[in-house]
Structure formats: structure tokens, C-alpha cells
Design an enzyme around this catalytic site. Structure first.
Site: not given
Ligand code: FCB
Length: 453
Positions: A163, A355
Site C-alpha cells: 500500500e 488483504e
């Protein structure tokens, strides 16, 4: 029709969130270690100093993963544990820890998926300018080379960054995460550019030094839009919204994905960001755009979009009473359909959900068990959508639940429980939650039980 035969069922964690041993065996400080020391930064002034004590309990934890039946485990390596100053001499004990962890996983028949950077940046490098320093991409490539040199005889799956949107934007623009800077937007974009270069150089390093044929990706924080209806107009509006940039921040897909997959920054971003766009070296875009093997993406929730006036995308607000997790994230299972589908159509690479999960009010019941029906229902709904998108021909290679166990949830400290396994922090006792037993059945049936209620 179920999930593809070789579908990979996994779960994920990150080094700073579980390892603890923050000042042990020669580990250097990370920006998170330093940030947590300042009162008021983290909920109840907590820190990852001890976390789940995974550094000492990794054998027990791998054994629990085996009990859940995981095929794969996504972990991250702590850069300052491996190279305490960020560059220069590696720390033998740090490398040894990952060495033993990988061996333990393989002995349990669990494939390691390794992320090189999940936010715990070496503090010493921050003191040298961090991601603003023009040498920062090379520092990262050097670190990648050390880790790959040591682990690539056994690790096949790599991700460079987790991220980038989050640690760049939240760490450098709003200052809400470490290093806690509030930079001018032009500088934020310089840091982002260096991260993209670091990604490209690390991919080159992995390819060059890997001892087995490696599979490489980059785990992005997805912005996903769900079409309000399945009309072609709404689908197009959602797609447009997902692949456009409308605000001067880093919370979008394309400022990251288009350089990585197409070798250029998106036009709308270049126009909107104007003079804030950093100088781009001749070879930069070539370096950034390295062929990858999969499209890794973290997907939690997303809003609905419809075609408004002149077919322009228009956000639809959530209804009153929208289902929310404890973390106040809307429960929107369709993101696991539309996210993979839109990304697959645009980038044409197999998808891995690296995720997905939720925080919940979990506690130990009188019967000694941890009942988390909301998480089971959440998983059930989300996985049905993922199954549907597989059925519609989108290539999805795997799913990693966030997280295998409760852990240090960044600014929220230990308040948010995301695990399939409950962690009683004062005693470090672990208890499999109901959802862990349920996920085990999903895995064993390769998703077939999802069709039964
Ligand atoms: C993601 C992070 C992960 C975890 C989950 C809840 O943004 O990558 O470390 O905190 O959110």
C-alpha cells in the site's frame, strides 16, 4: 463451479504489527518505533514493542496456521531488523529469524509470500531524508538484494511494497502515520516517485538474484467502485471513477498502477497536479515499468457509483443503517467482485487478494471460546462475490485474509481485532476464533461450502 483448482487460500500479517522484539538482537529502529514513543500518537499510547511476540513464538504461530489449513502465509520483512541502519552491514540475527521462519513454514507445507516493505522504514534512513533522498530507490534495491540473497532458495513469491498510497499519503502529507510529515504536495509526489523507482529497482534485483524462478508483484490499496446497478451506464461510470484522479492526494489507483503497468503517469493526474509533478528522468518510467507476474491488491470496502448528468460518475451515499465493522468501514461484499473484474480487464494480470477482513468486538466467552459470527458472515458474503468473479472468467490466483491473528493496528493500537486467531495480549495466549474453524472448512472444500448457508 467453484474456485480454480490451484486456488491459494492464505492469511496475512506484517512485521511491525506482530513481531515485537523491537530492540532485540541488533534490530535498528523504524519510524514506527520512534512514532509510538510520542504520547498521543497511538491509541492509549500503545506500541509494537511486544505486539504478538511473534519473534519468539513463531513456531507456535506456524503450528496454528497449519491447524487452520492455510496453503500460504503472507508476511513482511522488517528492513531495520535485517539492515539496522537501512544500508550497509546486515544484521545476521535478523536474517536468521526470517530464515528459521521460512523453514518452519515450509516444514508445515505453507508457502511464504514475502512483502519486502510493510511500512516499518529504517529511522536512520529517515534522518538522511527518507523517500525524498534521490538515493532512496537504491537503498531499497540494496535491501531487496540482501533479503533475496538469503531467502530466494525457498521463497518464490515476492511483493515489493504494501500500500504505497497509505504510507506516502498518510505518512508524508497528512502526517497521521510516521514519519509524521506534512509536506507540500510537490514533495509528496517526489517521495511517491522515488517509491515507484524503488519498486522497479527492487523487481530488477529480485529477478537478478533469485535462485528459483520468482513471481513478483506490488500490493496496492485498492480504490474500488461498485456500480449502483448493472446497467452498462452505471458499470461504465464506476469503471471511470475507479481509474480517474480527482483530488490532489495519493488516494487513487492510477497514479500508481499506470506507471507500474503502462510506464506512464495518467494524463488526468498530470493535469490536475500540474507544477507539483516532479522532474522525471529519461529512464525513470522504464525502470518503474518492470513486468510483474500478478496484480496484488488489498480490498476492504468501496462505495457505489452511478451514471449521473452527462454520464458523469456520481457517488451514491450509503443508506442509513449501513452495516459497519468496528473500525467503521462499510461492509460492501461486492468489492470482491467489481475490484478484481475492473483490475483484470484493465491490466490483464492474474489477481491476488493480498488483504481483506474486518475488525470486530471479539472477546473470550464463558465457554472459553471466541464467537465471531459477524466475521463469518462477512467472509461468507465477500468470498461468494470472489467466487462469482472467478466464475465469470476473471483469473484470481488466491485470497489472503487479514489477519491470521489479532495484532497492533497502527494508530489504533490493540483496539481493533482483525484476527482469525484471538490474542490475549497480557498472557500471549492464542485462541482460534469460530471464524478460524469456519475458514478451515472453506479451505478444505475449496470454497464449496460457501453455497450452503
Ligand atoms: C491495511 C494494512 C494492514 C492492516 C489493514 C487493516 O491497510 O495494509 O497492515 O492494518 O489495513
Amino acid at each position: 463451479m467453484s474456485f480454480p483448482k490451484a486456488f491459494v487460500w492464505g492469511a496475512a500479517t506484517a512485521s511491525y504489527q506482530i513481531e515485537g522484539a523491537a530492540r532485540e538482537d541488533g534490530k535498528g529502529l523504524s519510524v514506527w518505533d520512534v512514532f509510538c514513543q510520542k504520547a498521543g500518537n497511538i491509541w492509549n499510547n500503545q506500541s509494537g514493542d511486544i505486539a504478538c511476540d511473534h519473534y519468539h513464538r513463531y513456531k507456535e504461530d506456524v503450528n496454528l496456521m497449519k491447524q487452520v489449513g492455510l496453503h500460504a502465509y503472507r508476511l513482511s520483512v522488517s528492513w531495520p531488523r535485517v539492515i539496522p541502519e537501512g544500508t550497509g552491514a546486515p544484521n545476521p540475527k535478523g536474517l536468521e529469524f526470517y530464515d528459521k521462519l521460512i523453514d518452519e513454514l515450509l516444514a508445515a507445507d505453507i508457502s511464504p509470500y514475502v512483502t519486502l516493505f510493510h511500512w516499518d522504514y529504517p529511522y536512520e534512513l529517515y534522518r538522511r531524508g527518507g523517500w525524498l533522498n534521490k538515493d532512496s530507490p537504491d537503498w531499497f534495491a540494496e535491501y531487496a538484494t540482501v533479503v533475496v540473497g538469503r531467502l530466494s532458495d525457498r521463497v518464490k513469491h515476492w511483493m515489493t511494497f504494501n500500500e504505497p498510497q497509505v504510507f506516502i499519503d498518510v505518512g508524508h502529507r497528512s502526517g497521521y502515520h510516521p514519519p509524521g510529515d506534512k509536506l507540500e504536495f510537490a514533495q509528496v509526489l517526489t517521495a511517491a516517485h522515488n517509491v515507484l523507482l524503488a519498486h522497479g529497482k527492487a523487481v530488477q534485483a529480485i529477478r537478478e538474484h533469485s535462485r528459483v524462478e520468482s513471481q513478483v508483484g506490488l500490493a496496492l490499496a485498492a480504490t474500488v467502485r461498485i456500480p449502483a446497478t448493472e446497467s452498462p451506464e452505471d458499470v461504465e461510470a464506476a469503471r471511470q471513477s475507479m481509474f480517474s484522479i480527482r483530488r490532489k492526494n495519493c488516494w487513487n489507483n492510477t497514479w500508481w498502477t499506470e506507471p507500474v503497468f503502462f510506464g506512464r503517469y495518467p494524463e488526468d493526474g498530470l493535469t490536475l497536479f500540474g507544477n507539483d509533478v516532479p522532474a522525471i528522468g529519461d529512464r525513470d518510467m522504464k525502470t518503474i515499468c518492470q513486468p510483474l507476474n500478478f496484480f496484488a491488491v488489498n480490498i476492504y470496502s468501496g462505495g457505489k457509483t452511478q451514471a449521473g448528468k452527462d454520464s458523469q460518475p456520481e457517488r451514491v451515499s450509503f443508506p442509513v443503517g449501513q452495516a459497519m465493522t468496528t473500525f467503521q468501514t462499510p461492509v460492501t461484499p461486492e468489492v470482491l467482485y467489481w475490484g478484481p473484474r475492473f483490475f483484470w480487464e484493465r491490466y490483464k494480470l492474474p489477481i491476488i487478494i493480498t488483504e481483506n477482513g474486518m475488525s470486530n468486538v471479539d472477546w473470550v466467552s464463558l465457554d472459553g471460546k471466541v464467537h465471531d459470527p459477524q466475521r463469518i458472515d462477512y467472509l461468507h458474503r465477500y468470498l461468494l462475490e470472489l467466487k462469482k468473479v472467478c466464475k465469470h472468467g476473471v483469473k484470481v490466483l488466491g485470497y489472503f485474509h487479514w489477519s491470521i491473528m489479532d495484532n497492533f493496528e497502527w494508530r489504533e493500537g490493540y483496539r481493533e481485532r482483525f484476527g482469525l486467531i484471538y490474542v490475549d495480549y497480557p498472557t500471549q495466549r492464542r485462541i482460534l476464533k469460530d471464524s478460524a474453524y469456519w475458514y478451515k472448512k472453506v479451505i478444505a472444500s475449496n470454497g464449496a461450502i460457501l453455497d450452503k448457508l
